[in-house]
Design a protein around this motif. Structure first.
Motif, short mmCIF file in Angstrom:
data_model
loop_
_atom_site.label_atom_id
_atom_site.label_comp_id
_atom_site.label_asym_id
_atom_site.label_seq_id
_atom_site.Cartn_x
_atom_site.Cartn_y
_atom_site.Cartn_z
N GLU A 1 0.58 -1.05 -0.05
CA GLU A 1 0.49 0.19 0.23
C GLU A 1 0.54 1.61 0.40
O GLU A 1 0.45 2.16 -0.75
N ARG B 1 1.97 1.82 -3.41
CA ARG B 1 1.23 2.70 -4.72
C ARG B 1 1.12 3.62 -4.18
O ARG B 1 1.10 4.41 -5.32
N ARG C 1 3.57 5.48 -5.66
CA ARG C 1 3.92 5.79 -7.10
C ARG C 1 2.61 7.07 -7.55
O ARG C 1 2.44 7.89 -8.78
N GLU C 2 1.63 6.56 -6.18
CA GLU C 2 0.56 8.18 -7.41
C GLU C 2 1.29 9.36 -7.07
O GLU C 2 0.77 9.96 -7.66
#
Length: 111
Positions: free
Chosen positions: A83, A86, A89-90
């Motif tokens: 998480e 993720r 990366r966002e």
């Protein structure tokens, strides 16, 4: 099936409390493993005295429970790590989009 139930004896495991009566019944009636004394249930009521008896946890059961907890914690940490990655990366994508917008704005200003 008998081999599965035999493993409980070979490794001195106890049945899970929620399923212990059912497993004990299957073991004794269908599989034919019917020891003259003892049980694999964690607690049971004596038919003669009516007293509730509790079986002590053995080291293998403790090891199994500890291993299960450690595996659950490991899985939880892995989910948290994924998480976090993720989200990272966002954030990186958003920064890249912002840089692209700024670049386009600068190009428009030059024109």
């Amino acid at each position: 099936m008998a081999a599965l139930f035999s493993c409980y004896y070979v490794f001195s495991l106890v049945y899970q409390e929620e399923a212990s009566s059912t497993l004990e019944f299957i073991q004794r009636c269908f599989i034919g493993i019917n020891p003259t004394s003892g049980t694999k249930m964690t607690k049971w009521i004596s038919p003669r005295s009516g007293k509730v008896h509790k079986k002590r946890n053995n080291s293998i059961s403790k090891f199994r429970d500890t291993h299960k907890k450690l595996e659950e914690e490991k899985d939880k940490r892995e989910k948290e790590r994924l998480e976090f990655e993720r989200e990272r990366r966002e954030r990186e994508k958003e920064r890249e989009r912002e840089r692209e917008r700024e670049r386009r704005d600068r190009e428009r200003e030059k024109e």
